[in-house]
Design an enzyme around this catalytic site. Structure first.
Site, mmCIF file in Angstrom:
data_model
loop_
_atom_site.group_PDB
_atom_site.id
_atom_site.type_symbol
_atom_site.label_atom_id
_atom_site.label_comp_id
_atom_site.label_asym_id
_atom_site.label_seq_id
_atom_site.Cartn_x
_atom_site.Cartn_y
_atom_site.Cartn_z
ATOM 1 N N GLY A 1 0.811 -1.220 0.000
ATOM 2 C CA GLY A 1 0.000 0.000 0.000
ATOM 3 C C GLY A 1 0.838 1.261 0.000
ATOM 4 O O GLY A 1 1.705 1.444 -0.850
ATOM 5 N N THR A 2 0.569 2.115 0.976
ATOM 6 C CA THR A 2 1.209 3.431 1.024
ATOM 7 C C THR A 2 2.704 3.352 1.290
ATOM 8 O O THR A 2 3.407 4.349 1.133
ATOM 9 C CB THR A 2 0.559 4.295 2.126
ATOM 10 O OG1 THR A 2 0.679 3.598 3.371
ATOM 11 C CG2 THR A 2 -0.902 4.553 1.820
ATOM 12 N N LEU A 3 3.193 2.169 1.688
ATOM 13 C CA LEU A 3 4.635 2.025 1.928
ATOM 14 C C LEU A 3 5.411 1.753 0.646
ATOM 15 O O LEU A 3 6.640 1.847 0.626
ATOM 16 C CB LEU A 3 4.892 0.890 2.935
ATOM 17 C CG LEU A 3 4.459 1.170 4.377
ATOM 18 C CD1 LEU A 3 4.558 -0.106 5.221
ATOM 19 C CD2 LEU A 3 5.316 2.264 4.994
ATOM 20 N N GLU B 1 1.288 1.534 11.427
ATOM 21 C CA GLU B 1 0.152 0.673 11.081
ATOM 22 C C GLU B 1 -0.768 0.400 12.270
ATOM 23 O O GLU B 1 -1.769 -0.303 12.116
ATOM 24 C CB GLU B 1 0.652 -0.646 10.479
ATOM 25 C CG GLU B 1 1.597 -0.475 9.281
ATOM 26 C CD GLU B 1 0.992 0.313 8.121
ATOM 27 O OE1 GLU B 1 -0.239 0.530 8.105
ATOM 28 O OE2 GLU B 1 1.750 0.715 7.222
HETATM 29 N N1 PCA Z 1 0.678 0.486 4.524
HETATM 30 C C1 PCA Z 1 1.068 -0.888 4.607
HETATM 31 C C2 PCA Z 1 -0.188 -1.614 4.879
HETATM 32 C C3 PCA Z 1 -1.253 -0.747 4.309
HETATM 33 C C4 PCA Z 1 -0.591 0.550 4.050
HETATM 34 O O1 PCA Z 1 -1.035 1.489 3.461
HETATM 35 C C5 PCA Z 1 1.679 -1.320 3.296
HETATM 36 O O2 PCA Z 1 1.938 -0.486 2.420
HETATM 37 O O3 PCA Z 1 1.917 -2.521 3.120
#
Ligand code: PCA
Length: 133
Positions: free
Chosen positions: A16-18, A83
């Protein structure tokens, strides 16, 4: 719920955002990207607005895509904080990979972890396994 503190570097599948180009990617500054990966079927990705949630879904057939990163214990602690592990928003669990970078040894593949969303995804838009960056 507290997760076990790491004493060595950890391998994390981020979806995701990471991810590179993602809004929280700076949490991985200085860490090592090993390459792209996909999860085995049985997982689904939902949009929760600014970030996605990954959940297990028995009949899901799509391959959720992400990246494998090697992270230091300090960086992992930062990710856990982001998280909301202690708050029970996400749990850091083993990542069942379908494909992974060549750089990963077999025993490392089994050690990769990911953040599973623990909240409800009812009514949320379901993505096709890809969080756009
Ligand atoms: N960050 C974590 C989990 C969901 C998010 O946005 C990721 O990127 O894996």
């Amino acid at each position: 719920m507290k997760s076990t503190p790491a004493t060595v570097d950890s391998l994390v599948f981020v979806y995701g955002t990471l991810k590179q180009g993602g809004s929280n990617h700076h949490f991985l500054a200085g860490q090592t990207r090993l390459g792209a990966a996909t999860l085995r079927p049985g997982h689904a990705l939902y949009s929760l607005g600014d970030y996605p949630g990954l959940v297990t879904e028995a009949h899901a057939t799509e391959a959720v895509t992400g990246e494998i990163w090697r992270v230091t214990p300090a960086a992992l602690a930062g990710l856990d904080e982001l998280e909301g592990i202690e708050e029970g928003l996400y749990a850091r669990v083993p990542a069942p990979l379908a494909t992974w970078p060549d750089a990963l040894e077999a025993r490392e593949v089994a050690a990769v972890q990911m953040y599973l969303y623990l909240g409800s995804v009812s009514g949320r838009p379901r993505l096709d396994g890809v969080w756009p960056t």
